[in-house]
Scaffold this motif. Structure first.
Motif, PDB file in Angstrom:
ATOM      1  N   SER A   1       0.828  -1.192   0.000  1.00  0.00           N
ATOM      2  CA  SER A   1       0.000   0.000   0.000  1.00  0.00           C
ATOM      3  C   SER A   1       0.865   1.245   0.000  1.00  0.00           C
ATOM      4  CB  SER A   1      -0.924   0.005   1.210  1.00  0.00           C
ATOM      5  OG  SER A   1      -0.275   0.512   2.344  1.00  0.00           O
ATOM      6  N   THR A   2       0.306   2.349  -0.415  1.00  0.00           N
ATOM      7  CA  THR A   2       1.048   3.595  -0.484  1.00  0.00           C
ATOM      8  C   THR A   2       1.495   4.070   0.893  1.00  0.00           C
ATOM      9  OG1 THR A   2      -0.179   4.209  -2.442  1.00  0.00           O
ATOM     10  CG2 THR A   2       0.961   5.969  -1.301  1.00  0.00           C
ATOM     11  N   ALA A   3       0.706   3.813   1.906  1.00  0.00           N
ATOM     12  CA  ALA A   3       1.050   4.294   3.249  1.00  0.00           C
ATOM     13  C   ALA A   3       2.240   3.547   3.840  1.00  0.00           C
ATOM     14  CB  ALA A   3      -0.138   4.159   4.178  1.00  0.00           C
ATOM     15  N   THR A   4       2.487   2.350   3.390  1.00  0.00           N
ATOM     16  CA  THR A   4       3.624   1.586   3.915  1.00  0.00           C
ATOM     17  C   THR A   4       4.470   1.114   2.743  1.00  0.00           C
ATOM     18  OG1 THR A   4       2.310  -0.424   3.899  1.00  0.00           O
ATOM     19  CG2 THR A   4       2.391   0.793   5.974  1.00  0.00           C
ATOM     20  N   LEU A   5       5.366   1.948   2.295  1.00  0.00           N
ATOM     21  CA  LEU A   5       6.159   1.622   1.126  1.00  0.00           C
ATOM     22  C   LEU A   5       7.242   0.600   1.419  1.00  0.00           C
ATOM     23  CD1 LEU A   5       6.439   5.083  -0.596  1.00  0.00           C
ATOM     24  CD2 LEU A   5       5.120   3.118  -1.311  1.00  0.00           C
ATOM     25  N   GLY A   6       7.140  -0.060   2.556  1.00  0.00           N
ATOM     26  CA  GLY A   6       8.016  -1.179   2.810  1.00  0.00           C
ATOM     27  C   GLY A   6       9.415  -0.812   3.242  1.00  0.00           C
ATOM     28  N   ALA A  15      18.460   6.616  13.472  1.00  0.00           N
ATOM     29  CA  ALA A  15      19.221   7.859  13.589  1.00  0.00           C
ATOM     30  C   ALA A  15      18.339   9.099  13.494  1.00  0.00           C
ATOM     31  CB  ALA A  15      20.297   7.915  12.507  1.00  0.00           C
ATOM     32  N   HIS A  16      17.153   8.968  12.881  1.00  0.00           N
ATOM     33  CA  HIS A  16      16.320  10.147  12.624  1.00  0.00           C
ATOM     34  C   HIS A  16      15.014  10.197  13.414  1.00  0.00           C
ATOM     35  CE1 HIS A  16      18.905  11.645   9.473  1.00  0.00           C
ATOM     36  NE2 HIS A  16      18.936  10.425   8.944  1.00  0.00           N
ATOM     37  N   PHE A  17      14.555   9.071  13.925  1.00  0.00           N
ATOM     38  CA  PHE A  17      13.256   9.045  14.593  1.00  0.00           C
ATOM     39  C   PHE A  17      13.380   8.476  15.999  1.00  0.00           C
ATOM     40  CE2 PHE A  17      12.236   8.453  10.012  1.00  0.00           C
ATOM     41  CZ  PHE A  17      11.514   9.627   9.821  1.00  0.00           C
ATOM     42  N   ASP A  18      12.599   9.049  16.922  1.00  0.00           N
ATOM     43  CA  ASP A  18      12.546   8.490  18.276  1.00  0.00           C
ATOM     44  C   ASP A  18      11.519   7.355  18.303  1.00  0.00           C
ATOM     45  OD1 ASP A  18       9.994   9.666  18.438  1.00  0.00           O
ATOM     46  OD2 ASP A  18      10.697  11.361  19.617  1.00  0.00           O
ATOM     47  N   ALA A  19      11.359   6.720  19.446  1.00  0.00           N
ATOM     48  CA  ALA A  19      10.472   5.555  19.564  1.00  0.00           C
ATOM     49  C   ALA A  19       9.035   5.886  19.203  1.00  0.00           C
ATOM     50  CB  ALA A  19      10.545   4.980  20.975  1.00  0.00           C
ATOM     51  N   VAL A  20       8.568   7.067  19.583  1.00  0.00           N
ATOM     52  CA  VAL A  20       7.190   7.472  19.272  1.00  0.00           C
ATOM     53  C   VAL A  20       7.014   7.619  17.762  1.00  0.00           C
ATOM     54  CG1 VAL A  20       5.468   9.293  19.564  1.00  0.00           C
ATOM     55  CG2 VAL A  20       6.858   8.576  21.516  1.00  0.00           C
ATOM     56  N   ALA A  21       7.958   8.275  17.102  1.00  0.00           N
ATOM     57  CA  ALA A  21       7.876   8.471  15.651  1.00  0.00           C
ATOM     58  C   ALA A  21       8.001   7.138  14.908  1.00  0.00           C
ATOM     59  CB  ALA A  21       8.956   9.437  15.194  1.00  0.00           C
ATOM     60  N   LEU A  22       8.866   6.250  15.400  1.00  0.00           N
ATOM     61  CA  LEU A  22       9.020   4.940  14.760  1.00  0.00           C
ATOM     62  C   LEU A  22       7.737   4.124  14.808  1.00  0.00           C
ATOM     63  CD1 LEU A  22      12.571   3.913  15.992  1.00  0.00           C
ATOM     64  CD2 LEU A  22      11.883   4.363  13.620  1.00  0.00           C
ATOM     65  N   ALA A  23       6.950   4.332  15.844  1.00  0.00           N
ATOM     66  CA  ALA A  23       5.685   3.605  15.989  1.00  0.00           C
ATOM     67  C   ALA A  23       4.575   4.196  15.125  1.00  0.00           C
ATOM     68  CB  ALA A  23       5.261   3.588  17.458  1.00  0.00           C
ATOM     69  N   ALA A  24       4.781   5.389  14.608  1.00  0.00           N
ATOM     70  CA  ALA A  24       3.751   6.080  13.823  1.00  0.00           C
ATOM     71  C   ALA A  24       4.109   6.065  12.339  1.00  0.00           C
ATOM     72  CB  ALA A  24       3.595   7.512  14.315  1.00  0.00           C
ATOM     73  N   GLU A  25       3.395   5.256  11.564  1.00  0.00           N
ATOM     74  CA  GLU A  25       3.628   5.145  10.126  1.00  0.00           C
ATOM     75  C   GLU A  25       3.461   6.497   9.429  1.00  0.00           C
ATOM     76  OE1 GLU A  25       4.850   2.788   6.961  1.00  0.00           O
ATOM     77  OE2 GLU A  25       4.672   2.168   9.025  1.00  0.00           O
ATOM     78  N   THR A  26       2.613   7.384   9.984  1.00  0.00           N
ATOM     79  CA  THR A  26       2.394   8.701   9.375  1.00  0.00           C
ATOM     80  C   THR A  26       3.579   9.633   9.589  1.00  0.00           C
ATOM     81  OG1 THR A  26       1.274   9.459  11.382  1.00  0.00           O
ATOM     82  CG2 THR A  26      -0.108   8.574   9.602  1.00  0.00           C
ATOM     83  N   ILE A  27       4.527   9.223  10.419  1.00  0.00           N
ATOM     84  CA  ILE A  27       5.741  10.024  10.632  1.00  0.00           C
ATOM     85  C   ILE A  27       6.959   9.340  10.022  1.00  0.00           C
ATOM     86  CG2 ILE A  27       7.321  11.006  12.357  1.00  0.00           C
ATOM     87  CD1 ILE A  27       4.890  11.237  14.232  1.00  0.00           C
ATOM     88  N   SER A  28       7.130   8.061  10.302  1.00  0.00           N
ATOM     89  CA  SER A  28       8.346   7.374   9.874  1.00  0.00           C
ATOM     90  C   SER A  28       8.134   6.408   8.712  1.00  0.00           C
ATOM     91  CB  SER A  28       8.963   6.621  11.052  1.00  0.00           C
ATOM     92  OG  SER A  28       8.066   5.645  11.540  1.00  0.00           O
ATOM     93  N   GLY A  29       6.914   6.255   8.232  1.00  0.00           N
ATOM     94  CA  GLY A  29       6.637   5.353   7.116  1.00  0.00           C
ATOM     95  C   GLY A  29       7.165   5.882   5.800  1.00  0.00           C
ATOM     96  N   GLY A  30       7.268   4.997   4.819  1.00  0.00           N
ATOM     97  CA  GLY A  30       7.805   5.361   3.511  1.00  0.00           C
ATOM     98  C   GLY A  30       7.050   6.469   2.809  1.00  0.00           C
ATOM     99  N   ALA A  31       5.730   6.559   2.999  1.00  0.00           N
ATOM    100  CA  ALA A  31       4.922   7.575   2.311  1.00  0.00           C
ATOM    101  C   ALA A  31       4.750   8.853   3.138  1.00  0.00           C
ATOM    102  CB  ALA A  31       3.554   7.001   1.967  1.00  0.00           C
ATOM    103  N   ASN A  41       9.501   9.897   2.736  1.00  0.00           N
ATOM    104  CA  ASN A  41      10.588   9.252   3.466  1.00  0.00           C
ATOM    105  C   ASN A  41      11.335   8.221   2.633  1.00  0.00           C
ATOM    106  OD1 ASN A  41      10.342  10.725   5.811  1.00  0.00           O
ATOM    107  ND2 ASN A  41       9.170   9.175   6.899  1.00  0.00           N
ATOM    108  N   ILE A  42      10.649   7.523   1.728  1.00  0.00           N
ATOM    109  CA  ILE A  42      11.359   6.542   0.914  1.00  0.00           C
ATOM    110  C   ILE A  42      12.418   7.227   0.044  1.00  0.00           C
ATOM    111  CG2 ILE A  42       9.707   6.456  -1.006  1.00  0.00           C
ATOM    112  CD1 ILE A  42      10.382   3.354  -1.053  1.00  0.00           C
TER     113      ILE A  42
END
Length: 135
Positions: A1-6, A15-31, A41-42
């Motif tokens: 899916s576009t929201a999770t570009l794998g 190196a760029h995201f904290d634990a909260v951001a890593l858990a949020a696909e809308t912040i750290s996800g590929g799209a 992000n991809i």
């Protein structure tokens, strides 16, 4: 899916995201593009940019060379798990990457460095871009 570009969680993510951001696909996800700069992000990952800073000005850009008869685009393929495809368009709507059917497009690779050259024909304009996907 576009929201999770794998894009797998990598050292780049850590190196760029904290634990909260890593858990949020809308912040750290590929799209996602958390800096609001419009670069997903991809793409940030593909070119090793900072996803929390506007990187639009760092993207590979085509430039005229050879007295304006050729468009040239250079970039480094930094992530072996991604596919980097050079595409050409004359209208910014239809993009073509089919080299056998497009003799005006020549691509050379030396290690991870890619140089694409497009011979500008009789048409008034041409555009090159790098399309990044995860196979």
């Amino acid at each position: 899916s576009t929201a999770t570009l794998g894009v797998a969680r990598t050292a780049w993510h850590l190196a760029h995201f904290d634990a909260v951001a890593l858990a949020a696909e809308t912040i750290s996800g590929g799209a996602a593009h958390p800096d609001g700069g419009g670069v997903y992000n991809i793409i940030e990952y593909a070119f090793d940019f900072d996803p929390l800073a506007n990187s639009a000005g760092l993207l590979p850009r085509a430039a005229l060379s050879g007295e304006g008869a050729e468009l040239r685009l250079e970039f480094d393929q930094l992530r072996s798990e991604l596919t980097y495809t050079v595409q050409v368009s004359t209208d910014l709507i239809t993009w073509d990457d089919d080299i056998p059917d497009n003799p005006q497009l020549e691509i050379e690779t030396a290690g991870s460095h890619v140089t694409a050259r497009y011979t500008i024909g009789a048409g008034p304009r041409a555009f090159l871009r790098v399309h990044v996907t995860r196979p």
